[in-house]
Design a protein around this motif. Structure first.
Motif, PDB file in Angstrom:
ATOM      1  N   GLY A 334      39.152  46.243  32.213  1.00 21.85           N
ATOM      2  CA  GLY A 334      39.141  47.062  31.011  1.00 21.85           C
ATOM      3  C   GLY A 334      39.335  48.537  31.274  1.00 21.85           C
ATOM      4  O   GLY A 334      38.988  49.376  30.428  1.00 21.85           O
ATOM      5  N   PHE A 335      39.892  48.894  32.443  1.00 20.78           N
ATOM      6  CA  PHE A 335      40.190  50.307  32.708  1.00 20.78           C
ATOM      7  C   PHE A 335      41.188  50.790  31.655  1.00 20.78           C
ATOM      8  O   PHE A 335      42.050  50.026  31.207  1.00 20.78           O
ATOM      9  CB  PHE A 335      40.776  50.453  34.114  1.00 20.78           C
ATOM     10  CG  PHE A 335      40.901  51.870  34.579  1.00 20.78           C
ATOM     11  CD1 PHE A 335      39.801  52.549  35.073  1.00 20.78           C
ATOM     12  CD2 PHE A 335      42.124  52.531  34.534  1.00 20.78           C
ATOM     13  CE1 PHE A 335      39.907  53.858  35.509  1.00 20.78           C
ATOM     14  CE2 PHE A 335      42.248  53.839  34.967  1.00 20.78           C
ATOM     15  CZ  PHE A 335      41.129  54.513  35.461  1.00 20.78           C
ATOM     16  N   PRO A 336      41.091  52.061  31.210  1.00 17.57           N
ATOM     17  CA  PRO A 336      42.005  52.554  30.169  1.00 17.57           C
ATOM     18  C   PRO A 336      43.467  52.263  30.506  1.00 17.57           C
ATOM     19  O   PRO A 336      43.928  52.559  31.614  1.00 17.57           O
ATOM     20  CB  PRO A 336      41.728  54.059  30.150  1.00 17.57           C
ATOM     21  CG  PRO A 336      40.307  54.167  30.578  1.00 17.57           C
ATOM     22  CD  PRO A 336      40.107  53.081  31.600  1.00 17.57           C
ATOM     23  N   GLY A 337      44.171  51.680  29.549  1.00 12.41           N
ATOM     24  CA  GLY A 337      45.583  51.363  29.750  1.00 12.41           C
ATOM     25  C   GLY A 337      45.846  50.003  30.356  1.00 12.41           C
ATOM     26  O   GLY A 337      47.012  49.594  30.481  1.00 12.41           O
ATOM     27  N   LEU A 355      38.601  35.683  48.017  1.00 13.00           N
ATOM     28  CA  LEU A 355      37.450  36.460  48.479  1.00 13.00           C
ATOM     29  C   LEU A 355      36.183  35.631  48.360  1.00 13.00           C
ATOM     30  O   LEU A 355      36.038  34.806  47.465  1.00 13.00           O
ATOM     31  CB  LEU A 355      37.323  37.745  47.667  1.00 13.00           C
ATOM     32  CG  LEU A 355      38.545  38.672  47.686  1.00 13.00           C
ATOM     33  CD1 LEU A 355      38.319  39.863  46.771  1.00 13.00           C
ATOM     34  CD2 LEU A 355      38.868  39.130  49.100  1.00 13.00           C
ATOM     35  N   ASP A 356      35.244  35.897  49.259  1.00 11.43           N
ATOM     36  CA  ASP A 356      34.024  35.089  49.325  1.00 11.43           C
ATOM     37  C   ASP A 356      32.984  35.506  48.296  1.00 11.43           C
ATOM     38  O   ASP A 356      32.349  34.663  47.667  1.00 11.43           O
ATOM     39  CB  ASP A 356      33.426  35.181  50.732  1.00 11.43           C
ATOM     40  CG  ASP A 356      34.409  34.701  51.781  1.00 11.43           C
ATOM     41  OD1 ASP A 356      34.357  33.520  52.147  1.00 11.43           O
ATOM     42  OD2 ASP A 356      35.248  35.513  52.225  1.00 11.43           O
ATOM     43  N   ARG A 357      32.773  36.794  48.164  1.00 17.47           N
ATOM     44  CA  ARG A 357      31.766  37.318  47.256  1.00 17.47           C
ATOM     45  C   ARG A 357      32.401  38.418  46.415  1.00 17.47           C
ATOM     46  O   ARG A 357      33.037  39.330  46.960  1.00 17.47           O
ATOM     47  CB  ARG A 357      30.577  37.887  48.025  1.00 17.47           C
ATOM     48  CG  ARG A 357      29.839  36.863  48.887  1.00 17.47           C
ATOM     49  CD  ARG A 357      29.225  35.775  48.052  1.00 17.47           C
ATOM     50  NE  ARG A 357      28.271  34.965  48.805  1.00 17.47           N
ATOM     51  CZ  ARG A 357      27.706  33.876  48.315  1.00 17.47           C
ATOM     52  NH1 ARG A 357      27.996  33.464  47.096  1.00 17.47           N
ATOM     53  NH2 ARG A 357      26.844  33.173  49.040  1.00 17.47           N
ATOM     54  N   VAL A 358      32.221  38.353  45.100  1.00 17.94           N
ATOM     55  CA  VAL A 358      32.873  39.319  44.221  1.00 17.94           C
ATOM     56  C   VAL A 358      31.918  39.749  43.116  1.00 17.94           C
ATOM     57  O   VAL A 358      31.236  38.923  42.512  1.00 17.94           O
ATOM     58  CB  VAL A 358      34.151  38.720  43.595  1.00 17.94           C
ATOM     59  CG1 VAL A 358      34.690  39.623  42.492  1.00 17.94           C
ATOM     60  CG2 VAL A 358      35.222  38.518  44.667  1.00 17.94           C
ATOM     61  N   GLY A 359      31.882  41.053  42.853  1.00 20.00           N
ATOM     62  CA  GLY A 359      31.170  41.600  41.707  1.00 20.00           C
ATOM     63  C   GLY A 359      32.168  42.243  40.764  1.00 20.00           C
ATOM     64  O   GLY A 359      33.230  42.696  41.184  1.00 20.00           O
ATOM     65  N   CYS A 360      31.850  42.268  39.490  1.00 17.43           N
ATOM     66  CA  CYS A 360      32.766  42.817  38.495  1.00 17.43           C
ATOM     67  C   CYS A 360      31.979  43.588  37.459  1.00 17.43           C
ATOM     68  O   CYS A 360      30.857  43.215  37.117  1.00 17.43           O
ATOM     69  CB  CYS A 360      33.547  41.684  37.835  1.00 17.43           C
ATOM     70  SG  CYS A 360      34.678  42.194  36.512  1.00 17.43           S
ATOM     71  N   PHE A 361      32.552  44.676  36.959  1.00 15.51           N
ATOM     72  CA  PHE A 361      31.919  45.328  35.828  1.00 15.51           C
ATOM     73  C   PHE A 361      32.977  45.827  34.859  1.00 15.51           C
ATOM     74  O   PHE A 361      34.111  46.097  35.228  1.00 15.51           O
ATOM     75  CB  PHE A 361      30.964  46.450  36.265  1.00 15.51           C
ATOM     76  CG  PHE A 361      31.618  47.674  36.829  1.00 15.51           C
ATOM     77  CD1 PHE A 361      31.813  48.792  36.041  1.00 15.51           C
ATOM     78  CD2 PHE A 361      31.983  47.727  38.164  1.00 15.51           C
ATOM     79  CE1 PHE A 361      32.389  49.941  36.567  1.00 15.51           C
ATOM     80  CE2 PHE A 361      32.551  48.875  38.695  1.00 15.51           C
ATOM     81  CZ  PHE A 361      32.760  49.988  37.893  1.00 15.51           C
ATOM     82  N   LYS A 362      32.589  45.866  33.628  1.00 18.86           N
ATOM     83  CA  LYS A 362      33.478  46.364  32.588  1.00 18.86           C
ATOM     84  C   LYS A 362      33.520  47.883  32.664  1.00 18.86           C
ATOM     85  O   LYS A 362      32.495  48.531  32.877  1.00 18.86           O
ATOM     86  CB  LYS A 362      32.986  45.905  31.216  1.00 18.86           C
ATOM     87  CG  LYS A 362      33.007  44.399  31.025  1.00 18.86           C
ATOM     88  CD  LYS A 362      32.500  43.992  29.652  1.00 18.86           C
ATOM     89  CE  LYS A 362      31.021  44.252  29.494  1.00 18.86           C
ATOM     90  NZ  LYS A 362      30.509  43.785  28.180  1.00 18.86           N
ATOM     91  N   TYR A 363      34.699  48.439  32.465  1.00 15.27           N
ATOM     92  CA  TYR A 363      34.845  49.884  32.540  1.00 15.27           C
ATOM     93  C   TYR A 363      33.909  50.581  31.566  1.00 15.27           C
ATOM     94  O   TYR A 363      33.776  50.192  30.409  1.00 15.27           O
ATOM     95  CB  TYR A 363      36.292  50.295  32.238  1.00 15.27           C
ATOM     96  CG  TYR A 363      36.453  51.793  32.157  1.00 15.27           C
ATOM     97  CD1 TYR A 363      36.474  52.571  33.314  1.00 15.27           C
ATOM     98  CD2 TYR A 363      36.525  52.438  30.919  1.00 15.27           C
ATOM     99  CE1 TYR A 363      36.583  53.952  33.244  1.00 15.27           C
ATOM    100  CE2 TYR A 363      36.635  53.811  30.843  1.00 15.27           C
ATOM    101  CZ  TYR A 363      36.656  54.568  32.011  1.00 15.27           C
ATOM    102  OH  TYR A 363      36.756  55.937  31.929  1.00 15.27           O
ATOM    103  N   SER A 364      33.269  51.618  32.057  1.00 14.68           N
ATOM    104  CA  SER A 364      32.367  52.422  31.237  1.00 14.68           C
ATOM    105  C   SER A 364      32.689  53.891  31.472  1.00 14.68           C
ATOM    106  O   SER A 364      32.738  54.331  32.627  1.00 14.68           O
ATOM    107  CB  SER A 364      30.906  52.141  31.619  1.00 14.68           C
ATOM    108  OG  SER A 364      30.035  53.015  30.947  1.00 14.68           O
TER     109      SER A 364
END
Length: 468
Positions: A334-337, A355-364
């Motif tokens: 959700g990065f701008p654009g 990839l073995d381990r992944v974290g994700c976050f929504k753009y803020s």
């Protein structure tokens, strides 16, 4: 007592702020009549190390560290300011401390935005930025006069006050960052890269090992850039010359005979030189690399180094050298654009990279970040949809990878033991952000034990096993 750090395996944030009031850190006798300090630490491992240094100085000078606001002569809040939710958590914590105690000193990343703090909380006694240890102590001395030092009662261990369990510790090798990522304001708060001397880094690591630490987690804003600011100058450790750079630091750490885990590694070409050390069993075959995205267009707008094609080539080469290598990363959706095509590139990257381990976050949006000026923000519902699709994709990858662990025999470092059994980690898992290994019924083990386990079961994130 520990602070929640990094990206937990099923959450949305890159560095989730979490607080704990640190207390009773030493077994030294209480100093009669000594002024007391209540300490709250928020944010990431870099902040945790700053907290440890301040607490060490407090105890060295004879202050008592207490576990509540009530009755403390002063409260110190070490703040986080990386994303808006972290800023709000920091401001709320400052407000809580003011309401409960009234005498509050603020330090840490949010302290670099002094006007913002004073606008919300004008009653704070003093404000300093991150790693401003001496300034923090100056404020403490002003509002809680320094007790008379007694070397027989003010006992501080050689490794200082640690806020992690005895068997693992964070080793911070530098401050600041030279990158200009458009979503980040860390360089504005913590400044440009300043590497600790190689002698100081290795001496601290040795003290931690001698104190019983069995796992060192190397942290910084950019571990790969260690020594760049001093042009890899030669330093000294135990009378021997050592170059100030990532490779030579890793070589020296690898000789200590304990687990060494690398975090916040950027995929520069010289990372290739570290992989053979992992293949030889000298470093944990584990890399924490924040790739953040895979679309060339988004990476350019983020001002992130590296291209997806080159990253995939590097991953393939690393795994050829060290087949046991585990890679964890973090990504922003959700990065701008960001278009659906950009997002699909990210999903395709996950399929290829495995990839073995992944974290994700929504753009803020972060106040002061350049990304705020970009056009075409992504709607919240679209962002949430992409986040869920991303996590489902990676969950399937993680599940398939962990199924292959069944039947393997692995070394496990025990983190905790309760009435149901023991919980530990393999080399593939960093504390609090990755998976764990459950040893049901093993109640006689202790935290810090290193045991051999045969893996019997796995789900999407965790393993279950039996002692061998």
């Amino acid at each position: 007592m520990t602070v929640n750090t990094f990206t937990p395996k099923q959450t949305t944030t890159l560095e989730t702020p979490s607080k704990t009031i640190q207390s009773n850190m030493l077994t030294a006798p209480k100093v009669e009549g000594a002024p007391s300090v209540s300490f709250v630490s928020l944010g990431c491992p870099k902040n945790l190390v700053d907290s440890e240094r301040i607490l060490t100085q407090l105890r060295t000078e004879g202050y008592e560290v207490v576990s509540s606001y009530d009755g403390a002569d002063v409260v110190i809040v070490n703040t986080c300011g990386f994303i808006d939710s972290a800023v709000q958590e920091s401001l709320d914590t400052i407000g809580e401390a003011l309401e409960e105690n009234g005498k509050v000193i603020v330090t840490g990343c949010l302290g670099a935005r002094e006007d913002e703090i004073k606008e919300v909380h004008p009653g704070v006694l003093g404000i300093t930025g991150p790693h401003a240890y001496e300034n923090v102590m100056d404020h403490v001395h002003e509002f809680a006069p320094q007790p008379k030092h007694n070397p027989f009662t003010d006992l501080v261990p050689d490794q200082g006050v640690k806020l992690t369990p005895k068997h693992f510790a964070y080793l911070k090798i530098s401050e600041g960052c030279n990158h200009k990522c458009t979503f980040c304001i860390i360089p504005d708060m913590r400044g440009k890269l300043v590497s600790k001397s190689i002698g100081d880094v290795l001496s601290e690591a040795e003290r931690l090992k001698n104190a019983g630490v069995k796992e060192l987690l190397v942290i910084s804003q950019d571990t790969s850039a260690y020594g760049v600011d001093v042009k890899s100058k030669t330093g000294f450790w135990n009378g021997m010359p050592v170059k100030t750079d990532m490779l030579n630091m890793c070589k020296a750490l690898s000789k200590m005979g304990i687990w060494v885990r690398l975090h916040y590694v950027y995929p520069y070409p010289h990372v290739d030189d570290v992989i053979p050390l992992m293949a030889e069993g000298k470093l944990l075959p584990y890399l924490d690399i924040p790739f953040q995205h895979a679309s060339p267009r988004i990476l350019k707008m983020m001002k992130r180094p590296g291209k997806a094609e080159r990253v995939l080539e590097s991953i393939k080469k690393w795994r050829e050298i060290c087949p046991e290598l585990v890679i964890r990363s973090t990504f922003i959706v959700g990065f701008p654009g960001e278009t659906e095509q950009d997002f699909q590139m990210l999903l395709d990257f996950l399929d290829e990279a495995q990839l073995d381990r992944v974290g994700c976050f929504k753009y803020s949006p972060v106040e002061g970040a350049k990304a705020n000026e970009l056009a075409d923000p992504v709607a919240e519902d679209i962002m949430q949809d992409r986040f869920e699709r991303f996590m489902l994709k990676q969950q399937a990858i993680s599940h398939a990878k962990l199924q292959k662990r069944i039947g393997q025999t692995m070394q496990v470092l025990i983190d905790e033991v309760d009435s149901e059994g023991a919980i530990g980690r393999t080399y593939a898992d960093a504390p609090e952000i990755d998976g764990v290994v459950y040893l049901n019924g093993e109640t006689t083990l202790e935290a810090g034990d290193m045991v051999t386990v045969k893996i019997a079961h796995a789900d999407e994130y965790d393993l279950w096993g039996d002692l061998v």
